[in-house]
Write an enzyme that holds these catalytic residues in place. Structure first.
Site: not given
Length: 200
Positions: A74-76
């Site tokens: 998951p990209e922050k």
């Protein structure tokens, strides 16, 4: 309904792992709507924008392939920049410029990334937080979407998830990481569970 997007194959490949995984996800969940997007800088968001203007989903999960990664990530954060030596599917090469000059340098994901990663690691799933979605079409879509939702005050869980290649994409003698599509689909399903549970 949760809208889940994926990309079409690019760079001469016949497969995009994001498409395979998201289609498998549809087999295990009845609460999602799938949307295929072109791996093209402008067109990917313009198509998604039309869909969002027509009907706002309960949540939006954008999925892309990250060759070389060994975990679901998951990209922050999405950055206001596009640059890549790799052409998109229209042959366009981004040589380095802001995506939207008047907009912020970055937007954070609207998914509870830290909590998701911590919980799913405890469950023994192959997941890790990422602070870089790159500067190719994946990050472009992520940034444009966050900018759109922010400026229109649309408050839904939304974010981007990168998945590794699947074994079918690894050629003989290649030493690149891959995860079975069924495993990535299971992780993605749990990400959705945690992303929307507070809103239900």
């Amino acid at each position: 309904m949760i809208l889940v997007t994926h990309f079409d194959p690019f760079g001469g490949s016949k497969i995009n792992a994001s498409q395979i995984v998201v289609e498998l996800l549809a087999d295990i969940r009845e609460d999602i709507e799938l949307m295929s997007l072109p791996t093209v800088f402008d067109d990917c968001f313009s198509r998604l924008e039309l869909r969002l203007l027509d009907n706002v989903p309960e949540a939006l999960i954008m999925v892309g392939q990250a060759a070389g990664r060994s975990l679901v990530t998951p990209e922050k954060i999405a950055i206001n920049w596009k640059e890549s030596p790799t052409p998109d599917n229209n042959g366009f090469i981004a040589t380095g410029e802001k995506i939207i000059p008047a907009s912020p340098d970055a937007y954070f994901s609207r998914l509870p990334v830290d909590g998701i990663v911590s919980k799913l690691k405890d469950e023994g799933l192959p997941i890790e937080k990422s602070f870089s979605a790159g500067a190719f079409v994946c990050n472009y879509l992520f940034y444009r979407c966050m900018d759109f939702l922010t400026k229109r005050a649309i408050n839904i869980p939304a974010g981007f998830v990168h998945i590794p290649c699947i074994p079918e994409q690894i050629g003989p003698g290649e030493n690149r990481p891959a995860i079975e599509a069924e495993v990535s689909a299971r992780v993605l399903s749990r990400i959705i569970d945690l992303a929307v549970e507070e809103n239900r």
